[in-house]
Design a protein around this motif. Sequence first.
Motif, PDB file in Angstrom:
ATOM      1  N   THR A   1      -0.790  10.801   3.114  1.00 37.70           N
ATOM      2  CA  THR A   1      -0.301  11.232   1.801  1.00 37.70           C
ATOM      3  C   THR A   1       1.214  11.202   1.828  1.00 37.70           C
ATOM      4  O   THR A   1       1.832  11.584   2.825  1.00 37.70           O
TER       5      THR A   1
ATOM      6  N   CYS B   1      -3.309   7.862  -6.692  1.00 36.23           N
ATOM      7  CA  CYS B   1      -1.893   7.685  -6.981  1.00 36.23           C
ATOM      8  C   CYS B   1      -1.639   8.428  -8.288  1.00 36.23           C
ATOM      9  O   CYS B   1      -2.133   8.024  -9.344  1.00 36.23           O
TER      10      CYS B   1
ATOM     11  N   VAL C   1       1.001  -0.459   0.401  1.00 32.03           N
ATOM     12  CA  VAL C   1       0.695   0.130   1.700  1.00 32.03           C
ATOM     13  C   VAL C   1       0.051  -0.965   2.551  1.00 32.03           C
ATOM     14  O   VAL C   1      -0.875  -1.642   2.102  1.00 32.03           O
TER      15      VAL C   1
ATOM     16  N   ARG D   1      -0.409  -0.671  -5.862  1.00 38.34           N
ATOM     17  CA  ARG D   1      -0.481   0.058  -7.123  1.00 38.34           C
ATOM     18  C   ARG D   1       0.774  -0.288  -7.913  1.00 38.34           C
ATOM     19  O   ARG D   1       1.779  -0.727  -7.357  1.00 38.34           O
TER      20      ARG D   1
ATOM     21  N   PHE E   1       4.666   1.784   4.134  1.00 37.73           N
ATOM     22  CA  PHE E   1       4.608   2.162   2.729  1.00 37.73           C
ATOM     23  C   PHE E   1       5.922   1.706   2.100  1.00 37.73           C
ATOM     24  O   PHE E   1       7.000   2.021   2.607  1.00 37.73           O
TER      25      PHE E   1
ATOM     26  N   ILE F   1       0.976   9.481  -3.503  1.00 41.49           N
ATOM     27  CA  ILE F   1       0.007   8.438  -3.191  1.00 41.49           C
ATOM     28  C   ILE F   1      -0.739   8.845  -1.929  1.00 41.49           C
ATOM     29  O   ILE F   1      -0.156   9.395  -0.999  1.00 41.49           O
ATOM     30  N   SER F   2      -2.047   8.604  -1.902  1.00 44.76           N
ATOM     31  CA  SER F   2      -2.891   8.890  -0.738  1.00 44.76           C
ATOM     32  C   SER F   2      -3.689   7.645  -0.403  1.00 44.76           C
ATOM     33  O   SER F   2      -4.111   6.907  -1.293  1.00 44.76           O
ATOM     34  N   TRP F   3      -3.894   7.422   0.894  1.00 49.30           N
ATOM     35  CA  TRP F   3      -4.695   6.281   1.338  1.00 49.30           C
ATOM     36  C   TRP F   3      -5.359   6.602   2.667  1.00 49.30           C
ATOM     37  O   TRP F   3      -4.993   7.557   3.338  1.00 49.30           O
TER      38      TRP F   3
ATOM     39  N   VAL G   1      -6.196   2.708  -0.888  1.00 53.62           N
ATOM     40  CA  VAL G   1      -5.543   3.744  -1.681  1.00 53.62           C
ATOM     41  C   VAL G   1      -6.631   4.566  -2.368  1.00 53.62           C
ATOM     42  O   VAL G   1      -7.488   4.023  -3.058  1.00 53.62           O
ATOM     43  N   THR G   2      -6.604   5.874  -2.148  1.00 50.74           N
ATOM     44  CA  THR G   2      -7.624   6.761  -2.736  1.00 50.74           C
ATOM     45  C   THR G   2      -7.121   7.449  -3.992  1.00 50.74           C
ATOM     46  O   THR G   2      -7.924   7.827  -4.835  1.00 50.74           O
TER      47      THR G   2
END
Length: 165
Positions: free
Chosen positions: A108, A58, A132, A148, A85, A72-74, A55-56
């Motif tokens: 994303t 949130c 995720v 998260r 997800f 949220i991005s990963w 996860v990059t």
Amino acid sequence: MRRHARARILAGAVGLAVLVGIATSPAVQMTDAAFTDSEYAAGSFTASTLASPVVTSCTVTSFLGTFTGFTISWTSPYLKAQQRFSINNVVVDNTNVTQSGSGPYTYTSTISSGLLNTLLGSLLGSTNAVKVETVYSGTSWVSPAATRSLSVGGLLGLGGNNTCT
């Protein structure tokens, strides 16, 4: 009585023929064949594993302190079809996830409060597990999850801050 005598003589002759046959048969030959073998093989292997997504970011969006959604991005080396997800163990449909890049891929998902209410019901004043994972289709293989915690305050932020940590 003659009949019995003849039967005895015949039985004796058969018995004598069997004894002569056994006595004149060749001896049993020795063999080198065996049913055990001391040879063995050895090797090593490593079990394959699925890499965990990373996860990059949130981030939560709010309006006047009221939760309106989150993004949220990963990243993951696997294609979108292998991404799972979920929020509170309810899987979000992958149509809500966008993929970019050529591997590792960046994913994303922006989830509105309306979609969250549809998926989970009211989230006001709750803390929710966002997860995720990578899955391998057709098997039970699942990567360790990247997680998260999504906290949703009450109306106008009166139930606490809206955060994703």
